[in-house]
Scaffold this active site. Structure first.
Site, PDB file in Angstrom:
ATOM      1  N   SER A 167     -29.192   0.099  26.337  1.00  0.00           N
ATOM      2  CA  SER A 167     -29.203   0.456  24.920  1.00  0.00           C
ATOM      3  C   SER A 167     -30.228   1.530  24.604  1.00  0.00           C
ATOM      4  CB  SER A 167     -29.493  -0.788  24.065  1.00  0.00           C
ATOM      5  OG  SER A 167     -30.731  -1.365  24.426  1.00  0.00           O
ATOM      6  N   HIS A 214     -22.402   2.064  26.808  1.00  0.00           N
ATOM      7  CA  HIS A 214     -23.204   1.232  25.909  1.00  0.00           C
ATOM      8  C   HIS A 214     -22.281   0.459  24.975  1.00  0.00           C
ATOM      9  CE1 HIS A 214     -26.230   0.899  22.368  1.00  0.00           C
ATOM     10  NE2 HIS A 214     -26.163  -0.220  23.059  1.00  0.00           N
ATOM     11  N   ASN A 259     -28.609   3.661  18.020  1.00  0.00           N
ATOM     12  CA  ASN A 259     -29.935   3.048  17.976  1.00  0.00           C
ATOM     13  C   ASN A 259     -30.999   4.043  17.542  1.00  0.00           C
ATOM     14  OD1 ASN A 259     -29.075   0.519  18.698  1.00  0.00           O
ATOM     15  ND2 ASN A 259     -29.532   0.735  20.855  1.00  0.00           N
TER      16      ASN A 259
END
Length: 527
Positions: free
Chosen positions: A245, A266, A316
């Site tokens: 991640s 991912h 992210n």
């Protein structure tokens, strides 16, 4: 016209039950009686009043279609047929002109665009993956293995000992049982999927796999060693993927004999629900490997978005400043419920503090610290998150985080309040909560676009909607930035910067866009 809506695998059975249990004459009689009770102005007004409150609780006013549908149904029920059809037509035309409609249609077309994968469509002429392996039977590994098995792929699930494997297999069984209970799979389909999962502690089962996904702990050395081990076992055409991640795919592939076949895949948690897969190109990943990785994501029914190998990748990277800022607000005395409610009102599916609890406070803190080391202080997590980790307040998995999950619905956790410097005083709303959190996401989105983390703004908007739940009715962060206007966004950021510090400094692309009075997407009439 429709008696019931049922899952496909129950269609024939339900139809037979309807035929056996209800005669046509009886149905007409009952329906006529029901229509007499409901198709009048008094009943329609009552239904409209009760339903309106329920709809607003769910949509928070962000989606006009459900309210318009309610109006058409309740007002048209007592009208002549032609008049009620006119009402329906006018409503459809009115909705088609709304910004929400245009943006939601755009999201649909962006998904179709992604499925075509830059002009390529998945067809029988392209090679499908028939066998795969997942290394690591934790929450993510088991989730990936479960999804692959339900899509017809034989999957070897490997871990270092039988106790971890047993937990992983138990997770898969629970997921399959849940799918059967919700009529997403038949009992036979679930059994077939379970038979496709081969739990093993022996690496020999991995050797025949066409694609191997390592899903081990987020530790660079561990992942690097695993990639080397996998390479020594699989054939020369096998794709070697890492489900990381935040760690660099290029660094994970460092030392591999054939780094060109190492790619990032991912997946987002929970795998069964999240449609996005970020396909990460490392420095040495070749085109053939990228093509097979994208095709694999499509084969699995996911929406692939190709991203560059940069810290945090895309979702992210954009989401982390938003989450840590919410933590700062709470630490400064902000009320958890009010912070979360502000973002729910904007159209996010979950508030930021509740999302930290779902991710896990320890995981969120690790990602923030990793990004801080690579990208600077705007990713610095508040000290509160460290104190919560030390106290075991890790979120839903621990039963306690920003919220207490011992009862339903969850309520604010007093333990988290006690760890906050301002915990002793009454929790308050923080000034400009929604604007403050949204501005950080928009600013980071523009940074990612300028750094070419993705090729096109459409990819960024789609990834944030599918991977982070960014309010779909806005069309995504970049489309929303255009709707706000670059100058207004700059002024908001500068106002927060004057009070909160340099993490709110507008990025260069935003400043340039504002100065030239431009937009990210071309305006109508512009090329």
């Amino acid at each position: 016209m429709i008696d019931q809506v049922v899952p496909r695998n129950r269609l024939i059975r339900t139809a037979c039950e309807l035929i056996e249990s209800r005669g046509l004459a009886l149905r007409r009689s009952r329906n006529s009686f029901r229509m007499t009770l409901t198709n009048n102005r008094v009943a329609a007004s009552l239904i409209r009043g009760l339903s309106r409150r329920k709809i607003l609780r769910k949509t928070r006013g962000n989606y006009p279609a459900p309210m318009k549908a309610l109006e058409v149904v309740t007002r048209g029920s007592s009208m002549p047929l032609d008049d009620s059809l006119d009402l329906e037509r006018e409503a459809a035309l009115e909705l088609a002109r709304t910004e929400a409609c245009r943006n939601l249609l755009r999201v649909h077309f962006l998904q179709e665009r992604s499925k075509k994968a830059s002009g390529r469509t998945l067809s029988r002429s392209r090679s499908l993956i028939g066998s795969a392996a997942v290394i690591g039977a934790g929450v993510m590994g088991a989730g990936i293995a479960h999804w692959l098995a339900t899509k017809g792929v034989s999957v070897a699930l490997k871990d270092i000992d039988h106790s971890r494997l047993d937990k992983g297999v138990s997770r898969i069984k629970r997921l399959l049982e849940g799918a059967v209970a919700r009529d997403l799979l038949s009992l036979v389909e679930a059994r077939d999927a379970m038979r496709r999962v081969l739990p093993t502690v022996d690496g020999g089962a991995v050797a025949a796999s066409e694609l191997v996904i390592e899903s081990a702990v987020e530790d660079l050395d561990v992942k690097r060693d695993l990639i080397r081990e996998i390479e020594g076992r699989v054939g020369p055409r096998a794709v070697v993927a890492t489900n990381t991640s935040a760690l660099s795919v290029s660094r994970i592939a460092d030392g591999a004999e054939r780094p060109e076949r190492v790619v990032g895949l991912h997946f987002f948690n929970p795998v069964r629900r999240m449609p996005l897969v970020e396909v990460v190109r490392g420095e040495d990943t070749d085109d053939a490997t990228m093509d097979r990785a994208v095709d694999f994501a499509l084969q699995m029914g996911k929406t692939p978005v190709v991203v560059a190998d940069s810290p945090g990748f895309l979702v992210n990277r954009i989401l982390t400043p938003y989450l840590v800022e919410a933590g700062r607000m709470f630490e400064a005395g902000g009320d958890a419920v009010r912070i979360d409610q502000a973002m729910l009102a904007f159209g996010m599916p979950m508030g930021p503090l509740r999302l930290i609890d779902e991710i896990g406070g320890d995981v969120a803190l690790h990602v923030a610290e990793s990004l801080r080391a690579s990208l600077g202080e705007r990713f610095a997590p508040p000290p509160l998150l460290g104190r919560m980790r030390s106290a075991g307040l890790l979120g839903r998995k621990a039963g306690l985080g920003f919220y207490d999950y011992s009862e339903s619905p969850a309520r604010p956790n007093r333990g988290a309040l006690a760890l906050s410097p301002e915990g002793a005083r009454r929790r308050e709303a923080v000034s400009g909560t929604g604007d403050r959190l949204i501005a950080l996401m928009l600013n980071e989105s523009l940074r990612c676009l300028s750094e070419e983390i993705v090729e096109d703004p459409e990819d960024l908007d789609l990834a944030m909607i599918l991977g982070a739940g960014f309010a779909p009715q806005t069309g995504g962060p970049l489309r929303y930035a255009d709707a706000l206007g670059a100058s207004l966004l700059v002024s908001r950021l500068e106002a927060f910067r004057a009070v909160e510090g340099e993490r709110f400094a507008p990025c260069d692309l935003l400043l340039e866009t504002a100065e030239l009075n431009q937009t990210i997407y071309p305006r109508k009439g512009e090329s």
